[in-house]
Design a protein around this motif. Structure first.
Motif, short mmCIF file in Angstrom:
data_model
loop_
_atom_site.label_atom_id
_atom_site.label_comp_id
_atom_site.label_asym_id
_atom_site.label_seq_id
_atom_site.Cartn_x
_atom_site.Cartn_y
_atom_site.Cartn_z
N GLU A 321 1.12 -0.87 -0.17
CA GLU A 321 0.59 0.10 -0.06
C GLU A 321 0.31 1.41 -0.10
O GLU A 321 0.15 2.15 0.22
CB GLU A 321 -1.10 -0.27 1.08
CG GLU A 321 -1.93 -1.29 0.86
CD GLU A 321 -3.24 -1.68 2.24
OE1 GLU A 321 -3.87 -0.73 1.71
OE2 GLU A 321 -3.41 -1.84 3.18
N PHE A 322 1.99 1.16 -0.26
CA PHE A 322 3.36 2.24 -0.12
C PHE A 322 2.81 2.81 -1.94
O PHE A 322 2.52 2.12 -2.51
CB PHE A 322 4.26 2.04 -0.25
CG PHE A 322 4.17 1.75 1.27
CD1 PHE A 322 4.24 2.61 2.33
CD2 PHE A 322 5.02 0.65 1.33
CE1 PHE A 322 4.61 2.01 3.59
CE2 PHE A 322 5.09 0.58 3.19
CZ PHE A 322 4.93 1.27 3.84
N LYS A 323 3.10 3.95 -2.44
CA LYS A 323 2.60 4.66 -3.53
C LYS A 323 4.15 5.05 -4.06
O LYS A 323 4.76 6.07 -3.84
CB LYS A 323 1.71 5.28 -3.44
CG LYS A 323 1.21 5.02 -5.07
CD LYS A 323 -0.10 5.91 -4.63
CE LYS A 323 -1.60 5.20 -4.94
NZ LYS A 323 -1.89 6.51 -4.48
N VAL A 344 3.32 7.89 -1.19
CA VAL A 344 2.95 8.18 -0.09
C VAL A 344 4.32 6.53 0.44
O VAL A 344 4.91 5.24 0.29
CB VAL A 344 1.97 6.79 -0.29
CG1 VAL A 344 1.65 6.37 1.60
CG2 VAL A 344 1.28 7.86 -0.55
N TRP A 345 5.33 6.89 1.85
CA TRP A 345 5.91 6.46 2.16
C TRP A 345 6.09 5.85 3.79
O TRP A 345 5.89 5.11 4.55
CB TRP A 345 7.20 6.35 2.24
CG TRP A 345 7.44 8.07 2.58
CD1 TRP A 345 7.88 8.68 4.18
CD2 TRP A 345 6.92 9.46 2.09
NE1 TRP A 345 8.19 9.84 4.74
CE2 TRP A 345 7.49 10.37 3.59
CE3 TRP A 345 6.70 9.85 0.78
CZ2 TRP A 345 7.15 11.66 3.45
CZ3 TRP A 345 6.48 11.23 1.16
CH2 TRP A 345 6.53 12.00 1.42
N LEU A 347 2.53 4.85 6.52
CA LEU A 347 1.17 4.43 6.71
C LEU A 347 0.88 4.33 8.70
O LEU A 347 1.32 4.02 9.60
CB LEU A 347 0.47 3.42 5.76
CG LEU A 347 0.73 3.13 4.29
CD1 LEU A 347 0.83 2.03 3.68
CD2 LEU A 347 -0.08 4.73 3.76
N PRO A 348 -0.28 4.29 8.84
CA PRO A 348 -0.70 3.88 10.00
C PRO A 348 -0.77 2.92 10.23
O PRO A 348 -0.48 2.05 9.92
CB PRO A 348 -2.36 3.97 9.60
CG PRO A 348 -2.64 4.98 8.60
CD PRO A 348 -2.13 4.39 7.38
N GLU A 351 -3.45 -2.75 9.47
CA GLU A 351 -3.67 -2.34 7.96
C GLU A 351 -4.81 -4.30 8.24
O GLU A 351 -4.91 -4.08 8.98
CB GLU A 351 -2.71 -3.67 7.26
CG GLU A 351 -1.91 -4.60 8.16
CD GLU A 351 -0.21 -5.43 6.92
OE1 GLU A 351 -0.66 -4.50 5.71
OE2 GLU A 351 0.37 -5.59 7.69
N ARG A 387 -0.02 -2.90 11.43
CA ARG A 387 0.83 -3.09 9.92
C ARG A 387 2.47 -3.84 10.59
O ARG A 387 3.29 -2.72 11.06
CB ARG A 387 0.66 -2.30 9.48
CG ARG A 387 1.19 -1.80 7.80
CD ARG A 387 1.51 -0.18 7.71
NE ARG A 387 -0.80 0.40 7.20
CZ ARG A 387 -0.72 -0.55 6.22
NH1 ARG A 387 0.10 -0.92 4.82
NH2 ARG A 387 -1.38 0.17 6.01
#
Lengths: 443, 443
Positions: A321-323, A344-345, A347-348, A351, A387
């Motif tokens: 889910e990184f971008k 995006v590196w 995340l919350p 997951e 996560r």
């Protein structure tokens, strides 16, 4: 007209002087003489020929490469060709090394020239080749008999392709080969007409100069240029879609605003730290760099492996889910780098862990037993779990070695790799600053 | 055994007392008597019947709904049915209001009961229905003649479905209707056997009690229960995949660990601010809430519109590269809310603006003229531009009204909406705390 004067100036710069040409041709003749007399002395049924752009009078000024092919009768056993070929080739100069393509050849220095001495089978026509190199003499022959004085037009096209960054069919560049450039000139008649045609090249275009393509052979590549000496072969097989369209774009730009700079661009200025800081600040992205020692392999082996590694890493990041906004691979022969510009590196902490479909009752029951907080999510169970890798760099550090990587790149990465953030990418080695300018489309 | 005693206890709680049952049935007979004598007085060829769960003896204790249908000859003109039907219905009680389904009916209060008085056509069989309500007397008839004393089993199933949150075929719940529950009991023979079967229900399962389904009718719904009185109709058409599998999950849980709580769950405790703060802190996500005045429409119209709005917003956010972890819709009749738990809600300052394929030369040229920094990106042009909405809430504020929303929800949103962050969601209205507990799967 402005185009005329640009072309005149460019042509003047790319055409070798008469002295340079004479010197090169005399040298080639000398080498051929040496080989032929040595062959006679040893009683080998072999003669040498001069091939490549320096033989076809389409080489760019200053290039000091001479390709000499040692022509063996087609019935020669491979082992004999290898032994006798190398023996003859070594007689040219004491300053040589043995290299290896489909079979071994000699790369020598002779009177300041880089001379490749390649044994091959002198087959009667290109459909009878026993080794890929056997095709080269036919290419040579074809160009010599079809270029009809357009040699300087071919030089212009090569220099133009070089200037706009699409020249070179090695796997690092994935661009246009010299032979391909010559065929385009033969097909379109001049540099300007090639540019005019090139401005409208498109995926799937077939250029079949001899109108003899083999309809039984499917060519999946973006551009298909049927080899005049082999109806089954695509001369543009190494060209990537990206480079095809960079060429199309360059042709259009040249049509719109011709400039000498497109032939001879100013050197790329490396991005320095203050500029890179400013770029990153402006964009708000994160540069992540994976760097490792360059494995000791040729570029044609290295670059496909680097690209494979890049793809695997990007896929892994996006699965988690990184971008990734853009990415590229680099090597200066000592170090390699995969550079990622991240959108995006981080995340919350949670997951979604998707469980089995409820229809698979046994699996589903086991999942529910394992996760008392599981919930129904459409037709499956799911559960919110902590996560494992909330940051992209953590994920890379933990899982890079489990990605699909090429053999030698994988070995190198297994030994050691470093993940760098932000401007520290500049420390990976000589040439990275130039690479970053192009990667980031920073003019 | 534990299951037996749970079922006995549950059955005792859901079965109406003899006094309650007598009172209800006497009241229904009274109403029917009033209608019939009024019809005779006015010379209308009409008689009343009692339908629904209270007529079939499958209602849950405490339910005070009586459905009375006014049966008109099938050849009655629609206008006459409407006029005469309402005239008769109004004679039951002065305390009534006129409602509207496919045609108008009367909802009255009579001796403490909610009485629906619905005119319909007394057709000879269900294939001849002129209006959807005409089917109800046939459903009634079917259940009365097939339930064979399993009335209390039906009550158990309804209460179980209610307790686990899947009872109710209105568009808010998208669950199981009472008639569907009764058919399952008829099909499987008892509550426990229905639970046993239900534990293995799956998408595409067909239950055809009368074995008469019309193969020419395709049913795309997750569960297909062919109506015993209409081979073309799926009784479970309103059931969503989510509710189907929530039921499957509940059946399995009951098998594994039967409990009275599944019939009579403790009330849902609203999430309060400290708990919500803790949840958000733990997860690291962002709650974004869009709230607006509830339009003055029935829930069956409201909920599909809310879901449509939710889908549009989620699609818009993901198109702009934000990421939604989960979302839900809520209304308490006064306010509505679309609640989004965001995984990515803030993005860097740049975005890639993709241009046309280079093959479309005119478009491509215009793009390049407009964006001097355009670059070749595969077969297209692209350019890095400043991101217009780097934050999800800004995007919603700016673009929500351009999303595809249902008619009345759209009107309400156009008048005014508010975007709230984090725990301020608790301010949107009574009942939101309970909704959040379920949305966040917080036990």
């Amino acid at each position: 007209m402005i185009t005329d004067s640009i072309l005149k100036e460019a042509a003047g710069r790319v055409k070798p002087s008469a002295a340079e040409a004479d010197n090169l041709k005399n040298t080639a003749r000398e080498i051929i003489g040496r080989i032929d007399s040595e062959a006679a002395r040893l009683g080998f049924n072999v003669h040498a020929i001069h091939v490549g752009s320096t033989a076809r009078d389409t080489w760019l000024r200053g290039k000091r490469d001479i390709d000499i092919f040692l022509m063996f009768p087609p019935e020669t056993p491979r082992e004999q060709l290898k032994l006798e070929g190398l023996q003859l080739a070594r007689s040219v100069s004491d300053d040589y090394e043995e290299k290896y393509a489909e079979h071994p050849y000699i790369s020598a220095i002779y009177k300041g020239f880089d001379v490749d001495l390649v044994p091959c089978f002198n087959v009667p026509d290109a459909s009878k080749i026993q080794s890929a190199v056997d095709r080269s003499p036919f290419h040579n022959q074809y160009v010599l008999t079809h270029i009809n004085g357009l040699n300087d037009e071919a030089r212009l096209l090569k220099q133009f392709m070089h200037g706009v960054g699409v020249y070179g069919s090695e796997l690092r560049t994935q661009g246009f080969s010299g032979y391909l450039a010559e065929l385009l000139i033969i097909r379109y008649g001049s540099f300007l007409d090639t540019v005019k045609a090139g401005a409208n090249f498109y995926r799937g275009l077939v250029i079949d100069v001899e109108d003899h393509m083999d309809p039984g052979v499917k060519h999946p590549e973006p551009l298909i240029v049927i080899d005049p000496v082999d109806p089954k072969r695509n001369v543009a097989a190494a060209l990537s879609e990206q480079k095809l369209y960079e060429f199309v774009d360059a042709c259009r730009r040249f049509q719109k605003a011709p400039s000498l700079d497109m032939f001879f661009p100013p050197p790329v200025e490396p991005v320095d730290e203050p500029e890179l800081l400013e770029i990153i600040d402006d964009r708000g992205t994160l540069l992540l760099t994976i760097t490792f020692r360059a494995p000791d392999i040729v570029e044609d082996t290295l670059y496909p492996q680097l690209r494979k590694a890049e793809e695997s890493v990007v896929r892994m990041l996006e699965l988690h889910e990184f971008k990734v906004y853009r990415s590229g691979v680099w090597s200066n022969g000592k170090r390699c780098a995969i550079v990622l510009e991240m959108l995006v590196w981080s995340l919350p902490n949670i997951e979604r862990h998707l469980g089995p479909p409820l229809e698979q009752r046994e699996h589903a029951d086991r999942f529910r037993d394992k996760y008392p907080d599981a919930y129904v999510f459409g037709y499956r169970y799911a559960v919110d779990i902590p996560r494992k890798y909330p940051r992209a760099d953590e994920l890379i550090r933990a899982r890079l070695t489990s990605c699909a990587l090429g053999k030698q790149v994988s070995e190198s990465i297994r030994q050691d790799f470093i993940v760098l953030s932000g401007t520290s990418v500049l420390s990976v080695g000589e040439g990275i600053g130039e690479f970053l300018r192009e990667l980031l489309h920073r003019k």
